[in-house]
Design an enzyme around this catalytic site. Structure first.
Site, PDB file in Angstrom:
ATOM      1  N   ASP A 113      -1.243   3.166  -0.354  1.00 27.66           N
ATOM      2  CA  ASP A 113      -0.387   2.137   0.709  1.00 27.66           C
ATOM      3  C   ASP A 113       0.770   4.209   1.088  1.00 27.66           C
ATOM      4  OD1 ASP A 113       1.506   0.192   0.862  1.00 27.66           O
ATOM      5  OD2 ASP A 113       2.387   1.076  -1.095  1.00 27.66           O
ATOM      6  N   ASP A 169       1.874   1.197  -5.656  1.00 24.74           N
ATOM      7  CA  ASP A 169       2.825   1.085  -6.091  1.00 24.74           C
ATOM      8  C   ASP A 169       3.627   0.088  -6.280  1.00 24.74           C
ATOM      9  OD1 ASP A 169       4.177   0.935  -3.847  1.00 24.74           O
ATOM     10  OD2 ASP A 169       6.240   1.829  -4.056  1.00 24.74           O
ATOM     11  N   ASP A 188       0.313  -4.103  -3.993  1.00 23.36           N
ATOM     12  CA  ASP A 188      -1.503  -2.881  -3.869  1.00 23.36           C
ATOM     13  C   ASP A 188      -1.912  -3.708  -5.269  1.00 23.36           C
ATOM     14  OD1 ASP A 188      -0.311  -1.710  -2.066  1.00 23.36           O
ATOM     15  OD2 ASP A 188       1.347  -0.981  -3.543  1.00 23.36           O
TER      16      ASP A 188
END
Lengths: 333, 1105
Positions: free
Chosen positions: B381, B752, B756
């Site tokens: 990410d 995080d 995700d």
């Protein structure tokens, strides 16, 4: 004999030193210890030519003398092996110091056969109370009227029953049966209150009969026989001759050939042998040691030659292929 | 399906719904044993061992005492069961604590103190400040006169900020006392696990209020496990209880992940099983033949003429039992043990503690550490993972004027400060929108300082920045907002909030200026969600350029806009909005549609640029891991330009001429298809060149590519080492992981945020950053780390060591089992193929469980290379990837070694102990001790670094072998009585051992040495370099040059976007045969984005050249 073991090289103090203090300040949660940080001091030996070559040389140097010593010891053992017929007469080739051990050797006899090794009852042998503990003894467990056979099982049933009479110049030589069985067996494995019972009384007679008035702990032939052999060719102690036999003595053995080995093509042999520090006559260890020692020296020398002819610096970073290929597109071989 | 909850109706709902007893337990006292056994026996290995153990109960065929299998089997089962029981007991305790907590509940109109587990659906529950919510409640009253309360939802979604919850409008103003007697019905959906949605209706019965339906949303609820904060008390109606709460429903046991190593071990086990069956069949036939031809002649064996019907099976079954040790029974326990230690090492690692928050790293999943060392793809990410997720307002463009371009910080820009103090209307409006258009709650501390509780970091940054520019958002009192601008208080009333959704990509508030009664719509959002809705005639060009410029600098941009609303326009719209708000089906969609009707003809005020800094060490980490042969994919919801900028600044992609970006785009199937083909072609051509080629794809094109060109896209995925996927949704992230997994790559997903989670769960390894977006990702992940840079250590140190160690441990386990099994097989050839065991039961049992397990267990401390060397030469990870240390061919080596060692031990034992020495027990112990000696040396030669513990385990174990056997030899009842004493007294015994060791190890050492010196693997070379000390100095030169991070990471220092142009060139060359400089207009490139903004920007870039 470990070529690596001692060579503690530079790595020992590696790692654990520098950042430890800095870390300790903050590390509230995981407690710092060398174990948890996988930083226990370690010795990291590597296979340097020096170490490997010298360990092979070392092996060679150690092995050849040991091999020679073993071979020498084995050679000193005087051993007479004779196939058994009715009466044998032979000359003693060298002086045989007492005690001279008398063995019978059986070939192709599978004392280690599964059906055979299971055919015993240690409990029954040990104490009278377990006389009826014959469950593992099938098929020689009970007589036809269901009373227990003591000692039960195939091993005891097939007890070796040839006998030998030795004479020198027509004088009988005494064969001592003393201490031919293991003392520990006599004391703890075969009960002094257990007497043979219903033994060899069935339709099929296997081997020797036992005197039912002598307790099992004194039946030394049985005790020896019941230490089963792991190999199909084995020798068992028959007795000892407690006198020295001089060289060229003519020894006459009268053999009572009872034991059936014809059915399975096995051979019976009579062995007379002295002993040495490595036991009876056995060249195997000596030859193996000498061969191995020679091979070690040969390897050491070849390694040394290769090392001299084609030296190869250890840990040369140019062998790392990614260093040769600057773009980061390394290919392994 | 609906659920009707009658408020305060004690009789009705009690039977219908479950009580509030929470149960996370897997077992009960009664079903523990059967259920646990059932679970354990569903594993093939355990079934196999059980079968073996049962067969051993048949005395006719068992070669050894049944205890030799039952003992270890029961031990292994007991260990697993105890672990399960302990875990379950802890779950039970925490459940019990939650269930027995006392809460205030209204029963028969009276407030009563009862245990939490006795709450029924429909009960009115009272909570005080800082109490935990026991079940899902619909609010009906709070201490706050405006009907607001604050909850902390950290336990539910991991977000640590306070959330506002309001009581439904129907309950507003009901007297405190009357709440006890309240009657009504809540119509709500059946329990589900969506913690962001609650589409329900409330109707109160007379005498309370009119018969109107009052819509309820998630805002009107407080959910189980949240905490009440900053509110004196609340009361609410229980709607979902026990395991039917939103939390309870979302609880689930995730699929256990199987590592590549485990899969390989299973495969090898299967292969050995087949081998074993073959051996058994061959020996079984041989045994039966021998029996029929030879055994009948051996009169002393006394074979019966006619055996039972199963006679033919007896010998094969005996061999099956004899060979059953081929599959090491202890391997699972050993692996479990070392795996949990690997996990502990991660937890303990001081170098992976985030110093700022002092959060250590944590391995939630203790079973997959080896996979870390085998990672081939990392999908990451962007926001919060690569960046810090600390938003700082850096620049802005107000009414066409750029602020902050010189200093890099608009808050220090004198021009802007002057504009503020001179009261430029554009700027004031801009600041007003910054301060008001949000869902931030100002919290005044006792000292008078104001802090903000914001759900989004961007909003927080905007409000903070506005406050720095003297537009201070001071108070939010129900619907009244107070702003302090230059010491004068301005009040606004919030009429409606048009919330942010990821589809709309904008949020708006409708406020009424309390002084003049004017109504305004204030909006902020992504450029493509605002600029197209600008009022006719407004020049949006400067704003587009500003967005373009900012995103090239890697800044996050938001457009701010407003519009004055006519009184009646608002009133009409407001009705529609209310109606949409109370729909039960497709509420979100309806709301979006209604919002759209208001958000048009906006007057665009300006663009804000917020910086999200890169985390420390991100570029180095990415560079190191890429050197390790790991491919990186960035999956982000952010804009393409921002993503490319961040990617450049963190070494993700290289600038020209080293790197090349290939763009896949298009709006239709055809366009995407063509673009994809072209990129694929280019990719194939450039694979031979030393060039970093990356492809860039956006969410829309990805959707089409995944749907229609899956095959081509998969090919592309295999070819490209780098990819940037922008504007992707959480489910697309997961799909990308799925594609890579389907190509048999080991994937690691790191993120995080909540978006995700799906990707993290889908990937072979999920790593969560316990960051500012809450702990949601960290909870779902297998590993949680504090900072992205720890990934380097996690993979290169922990992953690599774990893999190496497990590779050794598992192969060694097979080796030692095969060794003893081969000896048994050889022995059967000299024992009439009858299935006699050479070794006794005790030895066999202790061999696997004890003698050979302990030395190898300490291999968890083994390090082939020091951490420093690995970090310097991350390429060494190559040996772990694709299972290069544990695969059929390495296993063949171990197989060969065990065969060789078995021959050595067997041949030497039977020759050294021949004739008069061939007593069964003695030969057996000679062979066994030969094995043990060889084991010790095998472990020694395979160990790379010896700590005290290793020496202790290896040599201590050898000593322990003798001590144990001496003890056994001292017991008259044991079969071993006096054997070991007799042996140890014989010189020939020791000579034999010596011979076995040298014969067994000599060739191994020679081959190893030869390979090590003349065919060294890279690991060997590094070991030599590291330990000899000499050439290691020259290694320093090869070390990656520390990059001057400042230069690359702070694009902010570059003022003119022109300077960045070289970087953009590669984008233009994505047609393999195009000569980049020659084209003039974007229209010739049909694969260019049809979106006007992008294409214009590219052509502009080009012209600038």
């Amino acid at each position: 004999m470990d070529p690596n073991g001692g060579s503690s090289s530079a790595g020992a103090a590696d790692g654990a030193s520098d950042p430890a203090a800095a870390r300790r300040r903050h590390s509230k949660k995981p407690k710092y210890s060398r174990f948890t940080q996988q930083e226990l001091p370690a010795c990291k030996p590597i296979l340097t030519p020096g170490w490997v070559i010298s360990s092979f040389i070392f092996v060679g140097i150690i092995f050849i003398p040991i091999g020679l010593a073993s071979l020498f010891a084995s050679e000193r053992v005087v051993e007479i092996v004779h196939a058994m017929t009715r009466t044998v007469t032979f000359l003693v080739p060298k002086q045989m110091k007492s005690p001279v051990y008398i063995y019978y050797q059986l070939d192709n006899f599978y004392q280690n056969h599964r059906r055979y090794v299971k055919g015993r009852s240690d409990k029954q042998l040990r104490s009278r109370a377990s006389e009826n503990d014959t469950s593992s003894c099938d098929p020689e467990d009970v007589t036809s009227n269901k009373s227990a056979i003591v000692p039960c099982g195939l091993i005891a049933w097939s007890l070796f029953n040839d006998t030998y009479g030795f004479s020198v110049n027509n004088t009988l030589l005494g064969v001592s049966k003393k201490n031919i069985a293991w003392k520990s067996d006599q004391q703890h494995k075969f009960g002094s209150d257990v007497y043979p019972k219903n033994f060899q009384s069935g339709g099929l007679i296997g081997g020797a009969k036992l005197n039912s008035s002598i307790p099992l702990s004194q039946q030394v032939d049985l005790i020896v026989w019941m230490r089963t052999a792991a190999l199909p060719t084995f020798r068992k102690l028959y007795g000892k001759i407690e006198v020295d036999l001089e060289a060229n003595t003519e020894l006459t053995v009268v053999i009572e050939n009872n034991y059936n080995t014809y059915s399975f093509g096995g051979k019976k042999k009579l062995v007379l042998s002295t002993t040495s520090w490595i036991g009876g006559k056995n060249d195997f260890l000596g030859i193996a040691y000498i061969t191995l020692g020679g091979l070690s020296l040969f390897l050491a020398i070849s390694f040394l030659l290769i090392y001299i002819i084609k030296p190869r610096p250890l840990g040369d970073p140019t062998f790392l292929s990614w260093n040769r290929n600057p773009a980061g597109h390394f290919n392994f071989n | 399906m609906k659920r009707y909850v009658y408020i305060n109706d004690d009789e009705l709902s009690q039977e219908l719904y479950c009580d509030n007893r929470i149960s996370n337990r897997k077992y009960t006292l009664l079903n523990f044993l059967p259920k646990n056994l059932w679970e354990q026996f569903s594993r093939f290995m355990n079934q196999y061992f059980l079968l073996i153990a049962c067969l051993q109960l048949w005395p006719l065929i068992t070669p050894v005492n049944p205890a030799s299998t039952w003992g270890p089997l029961i031990f292994i089962f007991a260990v697993s069961a105890t672990k399960e029981a302990w875990d379950d007991y802890n779950r039970y305790l925490s459940d019990k604590k939650a269930n027995e907590k006392e809460v205030w509940v209204v029963r028969q109109g009276i407030k009563k103190h009862i245990q939490a587990q006795d709450i029924c659906v429909g009960n009115v529950v009272w909570l005080r400040e800082n109490e935990e919510v026991p079940c899902d409640l619909v609010l009906i009253g709070t201490s706050d006169p405006q009907g607001v309360c604050y909850v902390e939802t950290a336990a539910l979604d991991g977000e640590t900020d306070l959330k506002t919850r309001v009581i439904p409008s129907a309950c507003m103003g009901i007297d405190f006392e009357l709440l006890h007697k309240m009657k009504g019905v809540i119509e709500c959906p059946i329990p589900d696990k969506d913690i962001r949605r609650f589409d329900a209706n409330l109707r109160l019965f007379p005498p309370f209020i009119d018969n109107d339906f009052c819509p309820l949303t998630i805002k009107n609820t407080i959910l189980q496990s949240c905490y009440l904060r900053n509110t004196e008390w609340v009361c609410g109606v229980a709607v979902y209880t026990g395991n039917e709460t939103k939390l309870g429903m979302s609880r689930g046991i995730p699929e256990p992940k199987l590592t590549a190593v485990d899969a390989m071990i299973d495969k090898l086990t299967g292969a050995i099983f087949v081998f074993q069956i073959v051996v058994v069949i061959v020996l079984g036939i041989a045994g039966n033949v021998w029996k029929d031809t030879e055994a009948v002649k051996q009169w002393y064996v006394l074979y019966p003429k006619k055996g039972p019907w199963y006679e033919l099976l007896v010998i094969p079954l005996r061999f099956e039992l004899l060979c059953s040790i081929m599959i090491p029974i202890s391997i699972k326990v050993s692996l479990d043990l070392v795996k949990s230690l690997y996990a502990k090492f991660i937890d303990w690692d001081n170098q992976m503690i985030d110093q700022e928050t002092s959060t250590p790293s944590h391995a939630t999943n203790t079973a997959i550490s080896e996979d870390l060392g085998q990672v081939e793809y990392i999908l990451t990410d962007k926001t919060g993972t690569l960046t810090e997720n600390i938003m700082i307002f850096r620049r802005c463009c107000i009414g066409g004027i750029f602020y902050g371009n010189e200093s890099g910080d608009a808050l220090k820009d004198v021009e802007l400060l002057n504009a503020v103090s001179s009261g430029s209307p554009d700027v004031i409006q801009f600041l007003t929108v910054m301060a008001l258009c949000n869902t931030v709650i100002p919290v005044k501390s006792k000292t008078g300082a104001i802090s903000y509780k914001a759900q989004s970091q961007d909003e927080d940054a905007l409000v903070q920045a506005a406050a720095r520019l003297h537009m201070v958002f001071v108070n939010k009192n129900a619907n009244t907002l107070e702003i302090n601008f230059n010491a004068s208080i301005i009040q606004y009333e919030v009429l409606d909030t048009l919330e942010f959704t990821s589809d709309r990509k904008r949020m708006s508030v409708v406020v009424k200026d309390c002084q003049n009664g004017k109504i305004f719509l204030l909006s902020k959002g992504a450029d493509e969600a605002i600029i197209p809705y600008a009022c006719a005639g407004q020049q949006t060009r400067t704003f587009t350029e500003a967005v373009e410029q900012y995103s090239q600098l890697g800044l996050r941009t938001l457009c701010l806009a407003w519009r004055e609303l006519k009184e009646d326009e608002y009133r009409d719209w407001s009705l529609m909005f209310k109606e949409a708000n109370s729909t039960l089906v497709d509420r979100e969609w309806r709301l979006a549609e209604v919002c759209q009707r208001l958000e048009h003809d906006l007057e665009i005020l300006g663009v804000t640029a917020i910086e999200d800094r890169l985390q420390d060490g991100v570029p180095e980490t990415i560079e190191t891991l890429r050197k390790a042969g790991i491919n990186f994919w960035m999956l982000t919801g952010d804009k393409q330009n921002t993503a490319i900028q961040i990617a450049l600044s963190c070494n993700f992609i290289s600038p020209e001429p080293k790197g090349q970006l290939l763009l896949i785009n298009g709006k239709t199937e055809d366009e995407v298809g063509r673009s994809l083909d072209r990129v694929l072609l280019t990719m194939r051509i450039t694979t031979s060149e030393p060039k970093d080629v990356a492809f860039v794809i956006d969410g829309w094109a990805l959707e089409i590519a995944l749907k229609h060109y899956r095959k081509a896209f998969t090919d592309l995925a295999i070819l490209s080492r780098t990819a940037l996927c922008c504007r992707v949704t959480p489910s697309q992230k997961a799909q990308l992981v799925e594609i890579l997994k389907s190509c048999d790559y080991r994937t690691l997903a790191i993120g995080d945020g909540g978006n995700d989670v799906r990707m993290i769960q889908q990937a072979d390894i999920g790593v969560g950053i316990s960051g500012r977006e809450g702990l949601q990702a960290a909870r779902a992940a297998d590993y949680s780390i504090g900072k992205f840079r720890f990934l380097k250590r996690l993979i290169l140190v922990h992953g690599r060591y774990s893999y190496n160690r497990t590779a050794f441990l598992s192969q060694y386990s097979f080796y030692k089992s095969l060794l003893i099994c081969f000896i048994q097989i050889f022995f059967s050839f000299i024992s009439g193929v009858s299935g006699t065991s050479l070794f006794n039961s005790v030895s066999l049992m202790a061999y696997n469980v004890f003698y050979t397990s302990i030395p190898v267990l300490v291999s968890v401390l083994d390090k082939d290379l020091s951490e420093k060397t690995v970090m310097q030469h991350p390429q060494i990870l190559f040996y772990c990837q694709a299972g290069r240390l544990l695969n059929p061919s390495t296993f063949a080596g171990w197989f060969g070694r065990s065969l060789f060692h078995a021959i050595v031990v067997f041949v030497i034992s039977i020759h050294a102990y021949a004739y008069e020495k061939s007593e069964m027990e003695e030969v057996s112990m000679v062979a066994l001790s030969g094995c043990i000696w060889l084991q010790a040396f095998v472990v020694t030669i395979e160990t790379n670094s010896f700590t005290v513990l290793q020496h202790l385990a290896i040599w201590g174990n050898l000593a322990a072998f003798y001590i144990i056997n001496w003890i056994l030899s001292a017991v008259p009842a044991s079969g071993l009585y006096t054997i070991m004493f007799r042996l140890c007294k014989q010189p020939s015994y020791w000579i034999t051992m010596f011979l076995i060791v040298v014969t067994g190890m000599g060739p191994v050492l020679a081959i190893k040495y030869f390979r090590y010196t003349y065919r060294p693997s890279k690991i060997n070379t590094l070991q030599q370099a590291e330990r000899l000390g000499g050439p290691i100095l020259s290694l320093g030169n090869i070390e990656p040059q520390p990059r001057s991070i400042e230069k690359d990471v702070s694009p902010l220092s570059i003022t003119l976007p022109k300077n960045r142009n070289p970087v953009y060139e590669p984008l233009l060359s994505d047609s393999p045969n195009s000569t980049r400089k020659s084209f003039g207009s974007a229209t010739t490139f049909d694969f260019f984005p049809s979106q006007s903004r992008l294409s214009s920007s590219y052509s502009r870039n080009c012209k600038d050249n």
